[in-house]
Design a protein around this motif. Structure first.
Motif, PDB file in Angstrom:
ATOM      1  N   ALA A   1      32.385   8.643  26.342  1.00  0.00           N
ATOM      2  CA  ALA A   1      33.592   9.355  26.737  1.00  0.00           C
ATOM      3  C   ALA A   1      34.793   8.923  25.901  1.00  0.00           C
ATOM      4  CB  ALA A   1      33.872   9.129  28.222  1.00  0.00           C
ATOM      5  N   CYS A   2      34.864   7.643  25.568  1.00  0.00           N
ATOM      6  CA  CYS A   2      35.958   7.163  24.716  1.00  0.00           C
ATOM      7  C   CYS A   2      35.886   7.783  23.327  1.00  0.00           C
ATOM      8  CB  CYS A   2      35.923   5.643  24.611  1.00  0.00           C
ATOM      9  SG  CYS A   2      36.497   4.788  26.095  1.00  0.00           S
ATOM     10  N   ALA A   3      34.694   7.870  22.770  1.00  0.00           N
ATOM     11  CA  ALA A   3      34.530   8.514  21.460  1.00  0.00           C
ATOM     12  C   ALA A   3      34.984   9.963  21.532  1.00  0.00           C
ATOM     13  CB  ALA A   3      33.069   8.414  21.009  1.00  0.00           C
ATOM     14  N   ALA A   4      34.616  10.642  22.623  1.00  0.00           N
ATOM     15  CA  ALA A   4      35.042  12.028  22.808  1.00  0.00           C
ATOM     16  C   ALA A   4      36.558  12.127  22.902  1.00  0.00           C
ATOM     17  CB  ALA A   4      34.388  12.612  24.059  1.00  0.00           C
TER      18      ALA A   4
ATOM     19  N   GLY B   1      37.752  16.338  26.098  1.00  0.00           N
ATOM     20  CA  GLY B   1      36.972  17.499  25.700  1.00  0.00           C
ATOM     21  C   GLY B   1      35.810  17.829  26.619  1.00  0.00           C
ATOM     22  N   GLY B   2      35.873  17.426  27.862  1.00  0.00           N
ATOM     23  CA  GLY B   2      34.818  17.724  28.816  1.00  0.00           C
ATOM     24  C   GLY B   2      34.002  16.528  29.256  1.00  0.00           C
ATOM     25  N   MET B   3      34.114  15.412  28.559  1.00  0.00           N
ATOM     26  CA  MET B   3      33.436  14.199  28.992  1.00  0.00           C
ATOM     27  C   MET B   3      34.240  13.549  30.115  1.00  0.00           C
ATOM     28  SD  MET B   3      30.681  14.061  27.274  1.00  0.00           S
ATOM     29  CE  MET B   3      30.121  12.388  27.558  1.00  0.00           C
TER      30      MET B   3
ATOM     31  N   ALA C   1      34.020  18.445  16.225  1.00  0.00           N
ATOM     32  CA  ALA C   1      34.423  17.058  16.020  1.00  0.00           C
ATOM     33  C   ALA C   1      34.113  16.219  17.256  1.00  0.00           C
ATOM     34  CB  ALA C   1      35.916  16.992  15.706  1.00  0.00           C
ATOM     35  N   VAL C   2      34.325  16.801  18.433  1.00  0.00           N
ATOM     36  CA  VAL C   2      34.012  16.080  19.667  1.00  0.00           C
ATOM     37  C   VAL C   2      32.511  15.903  19.814  1.00  0.00           C
ATOM     38  CG1 VAL C   2      34.212  16.117  22.189  1.00  0.00           C
ATOM     39  CG2 VAL C   2      36.122  16.909  20.765  1.00  0.00           C
ATOM     40  N   ALA C   3      31.755  16.970  19.559  1.00  0.00           N
ATOM     41  CA  ALA C   3      30.293  16.888  19.673  1.00  0.00           C
ATOM     42  C   ALA C   3      29.720  15.856  18.704  1.00  0.00           C
ATOM     43  CB  ALA C   3      29.673  18.264  19.410  1.00  0.00           C
ATOM     44  N   ASP C   4      30.244  15.818  17.480  1.00  0.00           N
ATOM     45  CA  ASP C   4      29.753  14.848  16.490  1.00  0.00           C
ATOM     46  C   ASP C   4      30.091  13.420  16.927  1.00  0.00           C
ATOM     47  OD1 ASP C   4      28.798  16.928  14.963  1.00  0.00           O
ATOM     48  OD2 ASP C   4      30.438  16.870  13.491  1.00  0.00           O
ATOM     49  N   ALA C   5      31.287  13.225  17.476  1.00  0.00           N
ATOM     50  CA  ALA C   5      31.678  11.883  17.924  1.00  0.00           C
ATOM     51  C   ALA C   5      30.805  11.412  19.078  1.00  0.00           C
ATOM     52  CB  ALA C   5      33.149  11.881  18.344  1.00  0.00           C
TER      53      ALA C   5
END
Length: 452
Positions: A327-330, A295-297, A81-85
């Motif tokens: 980073a906000c999306a993440a 998530g790492g960003m 989900a994080v990678a897709d965002a």
């Protein structure tokens, strides 16, 4: 958990070469010729992939990750989900600078932080890049809002590597050595460290001791902010005795001092609540966050009372990359995953698996002085056999033995003698138990049983 956690990579420890393997060794040679020697690394292997509780190195070895990149990858290092965002946002725009052309993602992250941080008062948030940057800006706000200069920090604290945050950090090596002079008007007070403190579990008396020193050495009327980690990170996962934080918070409120909770390492479900302050019933005036937030960003924030943050003049807070749209999306995806997977419950479950094992080890081995922590933020303090003398060399041997068997663990603490466990919150039970098995074997390999 309210949802099933699935993984892309097999969640199994598997070594195909000695560590480091030939590809990691080749990269180490390239690194030595290209990267400044002042940048250290905990382990000599180079990552190629990571998912759940597993890191795969460039030689194809699969290692159990009990460090989460220092409490960053709570939702996993490649959470779908994080990678897709991240990918979706990057396809639209990677940057405009919020101070030039703002965007919704920044606002949405601020709204979520205002909702999640302790307290139901009106709040405001500002986004930055790193934990140190968040701490610096929290200090700026406290000083401007109060018209005072002095900042109180505590023994064993770690707040960052910039000039101001080095002044706030307690430990000299490797963080401060030969990097001074440091920013002024920083005052350090004694921390509640139950294992090593003469006051033990009497947190109220420990707080009163610190308060006496503040009032004697500085004067409460001169203090802008009191900055503390609810559970200290790099200092050794020190959990202050009950009553310590609440007594300090009450004193701060009564004296017009801004109480700043540094939740950079302990925040975002790491201890079984959204923020470690909650376990003590504390409502900080300002909370600093980073690490697990995205998530790492690279993303960090300060969130605090609206009346404090809104005192700062326009343009007084910000930065070119602060609140980067990717980073906000993440961050929004990361927080949604934490809610969907109920990672607070997962942190408690990790504690239920790990803590009894660690306490049994402490009963069996006389090199374990203390076991402490909360949720998925747990630690073993290593000492010379039968004493309370810190044993940093022994702690490093334990970590080296674990790595040789394929488990990444981190050593920390003011004295360099604390083994800390920070597994990804999405690690499965079997992988976690295997990692603890290896840790147990590593401890037994370098230590004698009690009474031997």
């Amino acid at each position: 958990m309210t949802a099933t956690i699935s993984h892309r990579l097999p969640q199994k420890r598997h070594l195909v070469t000695p560590l480091p393997g030939p590809e990691s060794s080749a990269l180490a040679k390239r690194r030595a010729a290209a990267v400044a020697a002042g940048v250290g690394s905990v382990v000599p292997i180079y990552a190629a992939d990571a998912d759940g509780g597993i890191i795969v190195d460039v030689d194809g070895n699969s290692l159990i990750d009990l460090g989460s990149g220092i409490a960053v990858t709570g939702v996993g290092a490649s959470n779908p989900a994080v990678a897709d965002a991240v990918a979706a946002q990057a396809h639209h725009f990677t940057h405009t600078c919020f101070m030039v052309t703002p965007y919704e993602g920044y606002v949405a992250v601020a709204e979520k932080l205002n909702e999640l941080t302790p307290g139901d008062h009106e709040k405001r948030s500002v986004l930055f890049n790193s934990g140190a940057e968040a701490v610096e800006n929290a200090v700026k706000v406290a000083r401007l809002a109060t018209g005072r200069d002095a900042i109180v920090a505590f023994d064993h604290a770690y707040h960052g590597r910039t000039n101001l945050t080095m002044a706030l950090t307690a430990k000299t090596q490797p963080y401060k050595y030969n990097f001074g002079p440091f920013a002024p008007e920083i005052y350090r007070m004694p921390m509640s460290y139950p294992y090593r403190d003469d006051l033990g579990t009497d947190g109220v008396s420990a707080a009163k001791r610190a308060i006496r020193q503040i009032e004697t050495q500085i004067g409460g009327e001169a203090v802008a902010g009191l900055l503390i980690e609810p559970i200290q990170g790099e200092g050794g996962f020190i959990v202050p005795a009950p009553g310590f934080l609440t007594t300090l918070a009450e004193w701060a409120r009564d004296n017009g001092v801004v109480f700043i909770a540094d939740e950079v390492q302990a925040g975002f479900c790491r201890t079984g609540t959204w923020f470690a302050s909650e376990a003590e019933g504390i409502v900080p005036d300002i909370v600093t966050t980073a690490k697990g937030i995205a998530g790492g960003m690279p993303l960090s924030a300060i969130t605090g009372r609206a009346d404090l943050l809104d005192k700062v003049h326009p343009g007084g807070l910000g930065g070119t990359y602060g609140g980067n749209p990717v980073a906000c999306a993440a961050a929004l995806a990361t927080i949604a995953e934490m809610e969907e997977l109920d990672l607070n419950a997962r942190a408690h479950h990790i504690e239920e698996i790990a803590l009894p094992r660690l306490r049994t080890l402490a009963d069996d081995l006389d090199v374990i002085g203390d076991v402490r922590g909360r949720g998925a933020m747990l630690a073993i303090e290593i000492v010379e056999p039968g004493t309370d003398t810190p044993a940093p060399a022994l702690a490093k041997k334990v970590a080296a033995a674990a790595l040789e068997a394929g488990v990444v663990i981190l050593v920390t603490g003011t004295f360099g003698n604390v083994i800390r466990l920070l597994p990804p919150l999405v690690i499965d039970d079997e992988t976690l138990v295997d990692g603890i098995d290896v840790l147990e074997q590593s401890l037994h390999s370098v230590a004698a049983p009690v009474g031997v």
